[in-house]
Design a protein around this motif. Structure first.
Motif: not given
Length: 114
Positions: A32-34, A67-69, A102-104
């Motif tokens: 998962q990428v934010g 992952i949406p901010g 969203g930062r993860e």
């Protein structure tokens, strides 16, 4: 290009998670990428493909879920989608925001074929 170091970390995490007694092959790494992580997805995919040769992940596909901010306004408590930094609250135009997600960047799982 910090994506190369991220790709190396993903590869290391997946190799450590690979069962020592397995005769299988890692076919996918699921992450998962934010949206606010500042990770360039295409650069990450390129870096991953460049370093996976001659490793346990040489046949692995990198599956990326975005992952949406999301932010909460400190002034009006509105929770909203934050597509990028520098965007104010759509309700009151305040820039006093708390980032909720969203930062993860997480490695969720690896897929093995035996």
């Amino acid at each position: 290009m910090h994506e190369l170091s991220i790709a190396q970390s993903i590869l290391s995490i997946a190799e450590k998670a690979f069962p020592a007694d397995s005769k299988g092959v890692i076919t996918a790494v699921n992450i998962q990428v934010g949206e606010l992580s500042s990770i360039e997805i295409e650069s990450l995919k390129f870096a991953f493909s460049a370093i996976q040769e001659d490793t346990l992940l040489q046949k692995a596909e990198l599956n990326i879920e975005m992952i949406p901010g999301e932010a909460q306004c400190s002034d009006c408590n509105n929770i909203f989608h934050l597509p990028a930094f520098g965007v104010g609250c759509p309700n009151c135009n305040s820039f006093s925001l708390k980032i909720l997600k969203g930062r993860e960047m997480k490695v969720l799982s690896i897929t093995l074929d035996e």
